[in-house]
Design a protein around this motif. Structure first.
Motif, PDB file in Angstrom:
ATOM      1  N   GLN A 138       0.818  -1.210   0.000  1.00 29.70           N
ATOM      2  CA  GLN A 138       0.000   0.000   0.000  1.00 29.70           C
ATOM      3  C   GLN A 138       0.852   1.261   0.000  1.00 29.70           C
ATOM      4  OE1 GLN A 138      -2.207  -1.199   3.552  1.00 29.70           O
ATOM      5  NE2 GLN A 138      -4.111  -1.211   2.348  1.00 29.70           N
ATOM      6  N   ILE A 139       1.932   1.232   0.782  1.00 34.27           N
ATOM      7  CA  ILE A 139       2.825   2.397   0.822  1.00 34.27           C
ATOM      8  C   ILE A 139       3.471   2.618  -0.541  1.00 34.27           C
ATOM      9  CG2 ILE A 139       4.955   3.312   1.815  1.00 34.27           C
ATOM     10  CD1 ILE A 139       4.240   1.853   4.406  1.00 34.27           C
ATOM     11  N   GLY A 140       3.912   1.521  -1.182  1.00 40.42           N
ATOM     12  CA  GLY A 140       4.511   1.646  -2.501  1.00 40.42           C
ATOM     13  C   GLY A 140       3.535   2.189  -3.524  1.00 40.42           C
ATOM     14  N   MET A 141       2.267   1.782  -3.453  1.00 38.02           N
ATOM     15  CA  MET A 141       1.255   2.276  -4.377  1.00 38.02           C
ATOM     16  C   MET A 141       1.018   3.774  -4.176  1.00 38.02           C
ATOM     17  SD  MET A 141      -2.648   0.910  -4.917  1.00 38.02           S
ATOM     18  CE  MET A 141      -3.092   1.362  -3.237  1.00 38.02           C
ATOM     19  N   LEU A 142       0.981   4.198  -2.910  1.00 38.83           N
ATOM     20  CA  LEU A 142       0.781   5.624  -2.638  1.00 38.83           C
ATOM     21  C   LEU A 142       1.975   6.452  -3.095  1.00 38.83           C
ATOM     22  CD1 LEU A 142      -0.838   5.464   0.924  1.00 38.83           C
ATOM     23  CD2 LEU A 142      -1.947   6.143  -1.211  1.00 38.83           C
ATOM     24  N   ARG A 143       3.162   5.929  -2.876  1.00 37.59           N
ATOM     25  CA  ARG A 143       4.367   6.660  -3.280  1.00 37.59           C
ATOM     26  C   ARG A 143       4.517   6.747  -4.791  1.00 37.59           C
ATOM     27  NH1 ARG A 143       8.393   8.059   0.170  1.00 37.59           N
ATOM     28  NH2 ARG A 143       8.305   7.309   2.337  1.00 37.59           N
ATOM     29  N   SER A 144       3.929   5.827  -5.503  1.00 38.11           N
ATOM     30  CA  SER A 144       4.030   5.833  -6.968  1.00 38.11           C
ATOM     31  C   SER A 144       3.080   6.853  -7.603  1.00 38.11           C
ATOM     32  CB  SER A 144       3.744   4.438  -7.529  1.00 38.11           C
ATOM     33  OG  SER A 144       2.397   4.052  -7.240  1.00 38.11           O
ATOM     34  N   GLY A 145       2.186   7.420  -6.813  1.00 38.11           N
ATOM     35  CA  GLY A 145       1.229   8.387  -7.332  1.00 38.11           C
ATOM     36  C   GLY A 145       1.593   9.826  -6.969  1.00 38.11           C
ATOM     37  N   PRO A 146       0.584  10.701  -6.916  1.00 43.27           N
ATOM     38  CA  PRO A 146       0.831  12.114  -6.612  1.00 43.27           C
ATOM     39  C   PRO A 146       1.489  12.342  -5.254  1.00 43.27           C
ATOM     40  CG  PRO A 146      -1.388  11.796  -7.489  1.00 43.27           C
ATOM     41  CD  PRO A 146      -0.835  10.442  -7.243  1.00 43.27           C
ATOM     42  N   LEU A 147       1.234  11.434  -4.285  1.00 44.61           N
ATOM     43  CA  LEU A 147       1.838  11.602  -2.972  1.00 44.61           C
ATOM     44  C   LEU A 147       3.357  11.507  -3.056  1.00 44.61           C
ATOM     45  CD1 LEU A 147       1.406  11.999   0.058  1.00 44.61           C
ATOM     46  CD2 LEU A 147       1.268   9.515   0.288  1.00 44.61           C
ATOM     47  N   GLY A 148       3.848  10.590  -3.889  1.00 48.33           N
ATOM     48  CA  GLY A 148       5.287  10.465  -4.066  1.00 48.33           C
ATOM     49  C   GLY A 148       5.886  11.721  -4.674  1.00 48.33           C
ATOM     50  N   THR A 149       5.174  12.318  -5.631  1.00 51.83           N
ATOM     51  CA  THR A 149       5.634  13.577  -6.227  1.00 51.83           C
ATOM     52  C   THR A 149       5.656  14.689  -5.193  1.00 51.83           C
ATOM     53  OG1 THR A 149       4.678  12.902  -8.358  1.00 51.83           O
ATOM     54  CG2 THR A 149       5.220  15.241  -8.072  1.00 51.83           C
ATOM     55  N   ALA A 150       4.635  14.718  -4.350  1.00 48.88           N
ATOM     56  CA  ALA A 150       4.577  15.734  -3.290  1.00 48.88           C
ATOM     57  C   ALA A 150       5.724  15.546  -2.297  1.00 48.88           C
ATOM     58  CB  ALA A 150       3.229  15.665  -2.568  1.00 48.88           C
ATOM     59  N   PHE A 151       6.026  14.285  -1.956  1.00 48.81           N
ATOM     60  CA  PHE A 151       7.149  14.007  -1.048  1.00 48.81           C
ATOM     61  C   PHE A 151       8.468  14.490  -1.649  1.00 48.81           C
ATOM     62  CE2 PHE A 151       5.508  10.289   1.780  1.00 48.81           C
ATOM     63  CZ  PHE A 151       4.624  11.182   2.377  1.00 48.81           C
ATOM     64  N   LEU A 152       8.666  14.212  -2.943  1.00 49.37           N
ATOM     65  CA  LEU A 152       9.905  14.625  -3.606  1.00 49.37           C
ATOM     66  C   LEU A 152      10.021  16.142  -3.632  1.00 49.37           C
ATOM     67  CD1 LEU A 152      12.432  13.926  -5.217  1.00 49.37           C
ATOM     68  CD2 LEU A 152      11.012  13.906  -7.301  1.00 49.37           C
ATOM     69  N   ALA A 153       8.929  16.825  -3.951  1.00 49.05           N
ATOM     70  CA  ALA A 153       8.946  18.287  -3.979  1.00 49.05           C
ATOM     71  C   ALA A 153       9.225  18.856  -2.598  1.00 49.05           C
ATOM     72  CB  ALA A 153       7.612  18.809  -4.510  1.00 49.05           C
ATOM     73  N   ALA A 154       8.606  18.256  -1.569  1.00 50.35           N
ATOM     74  CA  ALA A 154       8.827  18.720  -0.196  1.00 50.35           C
ATOM     75  C   ALA A 154      10.283  18.554   0.195  1.00 50.35           C
ATOM     76  CB  ALA A 154       7.919  17.963   0.767  1.00 50.35           C
ATOM     77  N   SER A 155      10.890  17.427  -0.167  1.00 46.66           N
ATOM     78  CA  SER A 155      12.285  17.177   0.180  1.00 46.66           C
ATOM     79  C   SER A 155      13.223  18.165  -0.507  1.00 46.66           C
ATOM     80  CB  SER A 155      12.678  15.742  -0.214  1.00 46.66           C
ATOM     81  OG  SER A 155      11.935  14.795   0.519  1.00 46.66           O
ATOM     82  N   MET A 156      12.972  18.464  -1.781  1.00 48.88           N
ATOM     83  CA  MET A 156      13.837  19.376  -2.514  1.00 48.88           C
ATOM     84  C   MET A 156      13.704  20.812  -2.009  1.00 48.88           C
ATOM     85  SD  MET A 156      15.615  17.519  -4.509  1.00 48.88           S
ATOM     86  CE  MET A 156      15.563  16.361  -3.131  1.00 48.88           C
ATOM     87  N   ILE A 157      12.481  21.224  -1.698  1.00 52.97           N
ATOM     88  CA  ILE A 157      12.290  22.569  -1.155  1.00 52.97           C
ATOM     89  C   ILE A 157      12.920  22.679   0.224  1.00 52.97           C
ATOM     90  CG2 ILE A 157      10.563  24.270  -0.398  1.00 52.97           C
ATOM     91  CD1 ILE A 157       8.687  23.135  -2.521  1.00 52.97           C
TER      92      ILE A 157
END
Length: 223
Positions: free
Chosen positions: A112-131
């Motif tokens: 379930q975590i992998g499925m969530l990370r593969s979607g928009p949530l994963g993109t949001a996590f990546l953006a949050a980390s870079m900012i």
């Protein structure tokens, strides 16, 4: 009856409580960072309490960086203003990500975590980390450039945010060391704020006592 006061003393006295508050928030954030590091290293057990307080490190750091900026950054500098804004934005985004990781993912399985990370949530996590990473580095570089805050602490803060922002790409031990280094640098900066503001207040008290004393009128001398 009006009493003469020193404007510097009034300003300094008004700032003592907020600066102390931000420093205390920094110390609390550092304590939570140490708990997070100990939890990830297996030194303490994962519990509902440790999961609940984990995101508060970033939330309390928001208070610290704003208060620190008021003391250590040049208010007229556009670079410092942009660095502070990005750092605040990055910490806010990181706080949201930590809430999801510690309070949502803990209840899900890996699929379930992998499925969530593969979607928009994963993109949001990546953006949050870079900012978060960009904002932290710019903020620490502004602290070093303006030269008021301890430079070693500011550099250590910036270095520590790199493995934290890139947690998915670094070994666990590197992430743990990053959390410990960040906590130590935050303690250093918080204590510097407390000591520097207290010293400044003491420096202003001498002139204030002179200015607030009632004027002495000369006594006429009669022959």
């Amino acid at each position: 009856m009006s009493i003469m006061t020193n404007p510097c003393v009034e300003k300094e006295t008004a700032n003592v409580f907020p600066i102390r508050l931000t420093a205390i928030a920094g110390l609390a954030a550092a304590a939570i960072l140490f708990v997070n590091a100990a939890k990830r290293a297996g030194l303490i057990e994962i519990s509902a309490a440790t999961q609940l307080v984990a995101p508060l490190a970033q939330a309390l750091a928001l208070i610290l960086v704003v208060g620190l900026a008021a003391v250590a950054l040049r208010q007229s500098s556009k670079y410092s203003s942009v660095a502070l804004a990005l750092n605040v934005l990055g910490l806010a985004a990181a706080t949201g990500a930590e809430w999801v990781i510690n309070l949502v993912f803990v209840e899900l399985d890996r699929a379930q975590i992998g499925m969530l990370r593969s979607g928009p949530l994963g993109t949001a996590f990546l953006a949050a980390s870079m900012i978060f990473l960009l904002g932290s580095i710019l903020y620490c570089s502004a602290l070093v450039r303006d030269g008021k805050a301890p430079r070693i602490a500011a550099v250590a803060y910036g270095v520590a945010t790199i493995p934290i922002a890139l947690r998915n790409f670094v070994p666990e031990v590197v992430l743990d060391l990053g959390l410990v280094l960040l906590g130590a640098s935050v303690i250093w900066l918080a204590l510097w704020m407390l000591l520097s503001k207290g010293s400044q207040l003491q420096a202003y008290r001498g002139p204030a006592d002179v200015l607030m004393a009632p004027p002495v009128r000369p006594v006429p001398v009669t022959p």
